[in-house]
Design an enzyme around this catalytic site. Structure first.
Site, PDB file in Angstrom:
ATOM      1  N   HIS A 194     -90.290 -10.292  21.681  1.00 40.88           N
ATOM      2  CA  HIS A 194     -90.913 -10.285  22.918  1.00 40.88           C
ATOM      3  C   HIS A 194     -91.185 -11.722  23.694  1.00 40.88           C
ATOM      4  O   HIS A 194     -91.338 -11.844  24.760  1.00 40.88           O
ATOM      5  CB  HIS A 194     -92.601  -9.490  22.820  1.00 40.88           C
ATOM      6  CG  HIS A 194     -92.223  -8.181  22.217  1.00 40.88           C
ATOM      7  ND1 HIS A 194     -92.505  -7.608  20.989  1.00 40.88           N
ATOM      8  CD2 HIS A 194     -91.869  -7.158  22.955  1.00 40.88           C
ATOM      9  CE1 HIS A 194     -92.294  -6.307  20.893  1.00 40.88           C
ATOM     10  NE2 HIS A 194     -91.868  -5.983  22.161  1.00 40.88           N
ATOM     11  N   ARG A 301     -80.520   1.315  29.755  1.00 37.62           N
ATOM     12  CA  ARG A 301     -80.593   2.069  28.586  1.00 37.62           C
ATOM     13  C   ARG A 301     -81.710   3.261  28.691  1.00 37.62           C
ATOM     14  O   ARG A 301     -82.450   3.469  29.641  1.00 37.62           O
ATOM     15  CB  ARG A 301     -81.420   1.072  27.681  1.00 37.62           C
ATOM     16  CG  ARG A 301     -80.608  -0.280  27.436  1.00 37.62           C
ATOM     17  CD  ARG A 301     -81.334  -1.057  26.452  1.00 37.62           C
ATOM     18  NE  ARG A 301     -80.677  -2.346  26.030  1.00 37.62           N
ATOM     19  CZ  ARG A 301     -80.886  -3.543  26.712  1.00 37.62           C
ATOM     20  NH1 ARG A 301     -81.750  -3.500  27.767  1.00 37.62           N
ATOM     21  NH2 ARG A 301     -80.227  -4.560  26.325  1.00 37.62           N
ATOM     22  N   ARG A 336     -76.110   3.973  30.320  1.00 33.26           N
ATOM     23  CA  ARG A 336     -75.627   4.167  28.748  1.00 33.26           C
ATOM     24  C   ARG A 336     -75.969   5.635  28.177  1.00 33.26           C
ATOM     25  O   ARG A 336     -77.516   5.640  28.190  1.00 33.26           O
ATOM     26  CB  ARG A 336     -75.968   3.030  28.107  1.00 33.26           C
ATOM     27  CG  ARG A 336     -75.184   2.951  26.649  1.00 33.26           C
ATOM     28  CD  ARG A 336     -75.621   1.593  25.810  1.00 33.26           C
ATOM     29  NE  ARG A 336     -77.185   1.500  25.351  1.00 33.26           N
ATOM     30  CZ  ARG A 336     -77.770   0.793  24.727  1.00 33.26           C
ATOM     31  NH1 ARG A 336     -76.775  -0.323  24.594  1.00 33.26           N
ATOM     32  NH2 ARG A 336     -78.969   0.766  24.528  1.00 33.26           N
ATOM     33  N   GLU A 437     -68.021  -2.779  21.924  1.00 34.79           N
ATOM     34  CA  GLU A 437     -68.861  -3.424  20.876  1.00 34.79           C
ATOM     35  C   GLU A 437     -68.625  -3.225  19.522  1.00 34.79           C
ATOM     36  O   GLU A 437     -69.263  -4.005  18.495  1.00 34.79           O
ATOM     37  CB  GLU A 437     -70.297  -3.044  21.135  1.00 34.79           C
ATOM     38  CG  GLU A 437     -70.466  -1.381  20.921  1.00 34.79           C
ATOM     39  CD  GLU A 437     -71.720  -0.950  21.458  1.00 34.79           C
ATOM     40  OE1 GLU A 437     -72.733  -1.672  21.441  1.00 34.79           O
ATOM     41  OE2 GLU A 437     -71.852   0.135  21.702  1.00 34.79           O
ATOM     42  N   ASN A 460     -73.532  -8.622  21.951  1.00 34.18           N
ATOM     43  CA  ASN A 460     -74.536  -8.777  20.781  1.00 34.18           C
ATOM     44  C   ASN A 460     -74.137  -7.847  19.829  1.00 34.18           C
ATOM     45  O   ASN A 460     -73.868  -8.563  18.809  1.00 34.18           O
ATOM     46  CB  ASN A 460     -75.920  -7.713  21.441  1.00 34.18           C
ATOM     47  CG  ASN A 460     -76.563  -8.477  22.684  1.00 34.18           C
ATOM     48  OD1 ASN A 460     -76.173  -9.568  23.197  1.00 34.18           O
ATOM     49  ND2 ASN A 460     -77.504  -7.942  23.126  1.00 34.18           N
ATOM     50  N   ASP A 461     -73.561  -6.584  19.731  1.00 31.60           N
ATOM     51  CA  ASP A 461     -73.013  -5.753  18.448  1.00 31.60           C
ATOM     52  C   ASP A 461     -71.547  -6.343  18.154  1.00 31.60           C
ATOM     53  O   ASP A 461     -71.310  -6.373  17.127  1.00 31.60           O
ATOM     54  CB  ASP A 461     -73.045  -4.242  18.844  1.00 31.60           C
ATOM     55  CG  ASP A 461     -74.529  -3.901  18.580  1.00 31.60           C
ATOM     56  OD1 ASP A 461     -75.332  -4.342  17.734  1.00 31.60           O
ATOM     57  OD2 ASP A 461     -74.806  -2.710  18.963  1.00 31.60           O
ATOM     58  N   ARG A 471     -77.944 -10.374  13.324  1.00 29.13           N
ATOM     59  CA  ARG A 471     -78.610 -11.318  14.169  1.00 29.13           C
ATOM     60  C   ARG A 471     -80.166 -11.500  14.012  1.00 29.13           C
ATOM     61  O   ARG A 471     -80.935 -12.359  14.558  1.00 29.13           O
ATOM     62  CB  ARG A 471     -78.178 -11.534  15.387  1.00 29.13           C
ATOM     63  CG  ARG A 471     -78.435 -10.415  16.470  1.00 29.13           C
ATOM     64  CD  ARG A 471     -77.451 -10.121  17.514  1.00 29.13           C
ATOM     65  NE  ARG A 471     -78.026  -9.318  18.519  1.00 29.13           N
ATOM     66  CZ  ARG A 471     -78.580  -9.667  19.730  1.00 29.13           C
ATOM     67  NH1 ARG A 471     -78.784 -10.883  20.000  1.00 29.13           N
ATOM     68  NH2 ARG A 471     -78.919  -8.914  20.488  1.00 29.13           N
ATOM     69  N   CYS A 508     -72.186  -6.984  29.434  1.00 34.79           N
ATOM     70  CA  CYS A 508     -73.638  -6.611  29.582  1.00 34.79           C
ATOM     71  C   CYS A 508     -74.496  -7.337  28.534  1.00 34.79           C
ATOM     72  O   CYS A 508     -75.603  -6.813  28.401  1.00 34.79           O
ATOM     73  CB  CYS A 508     -73.817  -5.361  29.742  1.00 34.79           C
ATOM     74  SG  CYS A 508     -73.164  -4.233  28.397  1.00 34.79           S
TER      75      CYS A 508
END
Length: 577
Positions: A194, A301, A336, A437, A460-461, A471, A508
């Site tokens: 956050h 999302r 998604r 991914e 990311n993935d 990560r 993305c």
């Protein structure tokens, strides 16, 4: 003597200011049993503390200025909603009543049980939502203990300070930003925490994951915070101060110059148009994205409709939510489908069996949807109905082979036929695409491209799976390397496969919004970037200053050198004037 510390840089910018430490990270919580006659009064004490905490959050929410990016208010809204979640209120009251224990101990048991669920989540972004539980419960706990901490953004001299803490809550960050805090340094957190997300949204330099920062840094000493490199320099000498003050002025000029780009198209110097899209979660974010110049939404999302509840969201509830966001976006919106796993209760408490040892490799995302076709069918019907309100694309997460994609496409076609028979309006030609991914999907991209209408690379993935590291795990996240040759080969192969099949390829993941990688990705042939709205102008500036033909020529053969340092040197040359 100067002290040089390194953490994780998560929000660009340079701050030079005095340290203001936030004390009182861990709380000393008493544990004791209650007499039978004290149980109800103890529940009442918890209820009062809960109501006080909720009032505090509403007061913070009311102080957020008009025009603030929607994701900032969304953090507080999430915490206010979580305050009313029965998994916190009823569970804590039940612990007090059944165990005859004090409210603080009961709340900690509730908190730990909820956090354990989030920590089992496979999606790294969603896993960091454990912080929401931690922050909400901590706020109530401090009220129960009469230990509410006050964090000030001002040094003893009354100047904006660098706040050094174990962690800071979204509510703290908003209040500190209003006090013009100079920077944040926290002992915990990562790029998806956050603190990181809000600091980037608010333009506040931040370094997270700097262990022992409160022990190593002294109150009131001058520090330099480099939020891009992740460096903190304590007690700097004259030479270091001069260097960073100059760097600070350059950064401020750079940010001021970005405003000029708001109405300008993202076209390179040699005339190549680039699409800059936004990753968003709320209808309010659509306005912020358009104001930043986004040409559409590259990732929306849908998981939050399913979380923190015992019953599945109905088709009508989902349709209403999707229709609102689709209507708020003027360009194309890529939505998604559900990306949760079997380790979460998303189906009215039905169990899929024991928790998997490694949920990231288990029954999740499209795998779960194909195993639970009714779950998928309801969401797809809602998405298709929402397509009547704008330009919708449906993206399937965690595709690892062609069979999964074709199965999902068949279920979507069945949903189309049902809606058609019912006379419900929907767009007939909604594109169905694959999120790349999983390394297997990247390698099989030429086959997938013959069936998918578009690709979106989820870096990311993709990086996690390629390098076999988590990560979010502080013990191994130093291995998370977007420039690893294997990762770059998979990205290039996916882009080239899409181009060969004539379908668009977007990215993305975080890499798309990181200016350190923009010219590299342009050189690899990427033309569609999707990112946090606050990154759009930064990336646009790099695009309009770039000669893409030169970048692509420079990358020819670079990935085949076999030497990681040679590759990094070549990438560094791309940023040279």
């Amino acid at each position: 003597m100067s002290l040089w510390l390194s953490g994780i840089g998560v929000s660009r910018g340079i701050a030079i200011a005095r340290v203001q430490k936030a004390h009182g990270g861990d709380l000393d919580v008493p544990e004791y049993r209650l007499a039978a006659g004290d149980v109800e009064s103890e529940i009442a004490r918890f209820v009062d503390a809960h109501a006080h905490a909720k009032t505090q959050l509403r007061e913070v929410r009311a102080r957020i200025p008009e025009g603030t990016p929607g994701d900032i208010a969304a953090f507080i809204d999430t915490h206010i909603l979580m305050m009313d979640d029965r998994s916190i209120t009823e569970s804590t009251a039940a612990h007090i009543r059944d165990g005859r224990i004090n409210a603080e101990t009961a709340l900690i048991r509730t908190r730990d049980a909820l956090i354990s669920v989030f920590e089992q989540m496979d999606d790294a972004y969603l896993r960091t939502r454990r912080d929401d539980v931690e922050h909400v419960c901590s706020r109530i706990l401090r009220i129960l203990l009469r230990s509410e901490r006050q964090i000030s953004a001002r040094s003893e001299h009354g100047e904006p300070a660098v706040v050094v803490a174990d962690d800071v809550t979204p509510a703290d960050i908003i209040l500190l930003a209003q006090q013009q805090v100079a920077a944040f340094v926290t002992e915990y957190g990562g790029p998806l925490s956050h603190t990181a997300i809000l600091a980037r949204s608010l333009g506040i330099p931040a370094v997270v994951g700097l262990r022992d920062a409160r022990r190593l840094l002294r109150d009131n000493e001058t520090v330099i915070v480099d939020g891009e490199a992740g460096h903190v320099l304590a007690d700097p000498d004259t030479q270091a101060l001069g260097f960073y003050r100059d760097k600070q002025r350059q950064h401020e000029r750079h940010r001021a110059g970005l405003v000029r780009l708001k109405g300008r198209d993202a076209v390179s110097r040699d005339g190549v148009p680039i699409r800059l899209l936004a990753n968003i979660e709320l209808p309010e974010d659509a306005r912020v994205a358009e104001e930043s110049g986004a040409q559409g939404v590259g990732l929306y999302r849908t998981e939050f409709l399913y979380m923190n509840r015992k019953e599945l969201p109905s088709e009508e509830e989902q349709y209403d939510a999707y229709a609102r966001i689709v209507s708020a976006v003027s360009g194309t919106i890529t939505i998604r489908t559900l990306d949760l796993g079997a380790d979460k209760q998303v189906d009215s408490g039905r169990s899929h069996g024991p928790l998997p040892t490694n949920p990231a490799l288990g029954l999740r995302a499209i795998r779960l949807c194909l195993k639970e076709p009714e779950l998928f069918r309801i969401q797809v019907r809602a998405l298709l109905r929402a397509s009547a309100h704008g330009r919708v694309q449906i993206m399937l997460p965690m595709i690892s082979n062609l069979q999964e994609f074709r199965q999902a496409a068949t279920l979507i076609e069945t949903a189309r036929a049902e809606l058609r028979a019912e006379g419900r309006p929907f767009a007939e030609n909604v594109p169905i695409g694959a999120m790349i991914e999983v390394p297997a999907a990247a390698i099989a991209a030429p086959m997938l491209a013959r069936h998918a209408r578009f690709f979106s690379i989820g870096t990311n993935d993709l990086i996690q799976y390629t390098l076999a590291i988590d990560r979010v795990d502080d013990e191994v996240n130093y291995l998370y390397d977007p420039l690893h040759p294997a990762v770059l080969h998979l990205i290039r192969h996916t882009i080239e496969s899409g181009r060969g099949a004539g379908i668009p390829v977007a990215m993305c993941g975080e890499m798309a919004g990181d200016p350190r990688f923009t010219r590299l990705l342009l050189g690899l042939g990427l033309t569609d970037f999707s990112m946090h709205p606050n990154s759009i102008l930064e990336i646009k500036q790099i695009v309009v200053e770039s000669d893409i033909a030169r970048l692509r020529a420079a990358m020819t053969g670079a990935l085949d050198s076999g030497d990681p340092q040679t590759l990094r040197d070549r990438i560094a040359e791309l940023d040279a004037p």
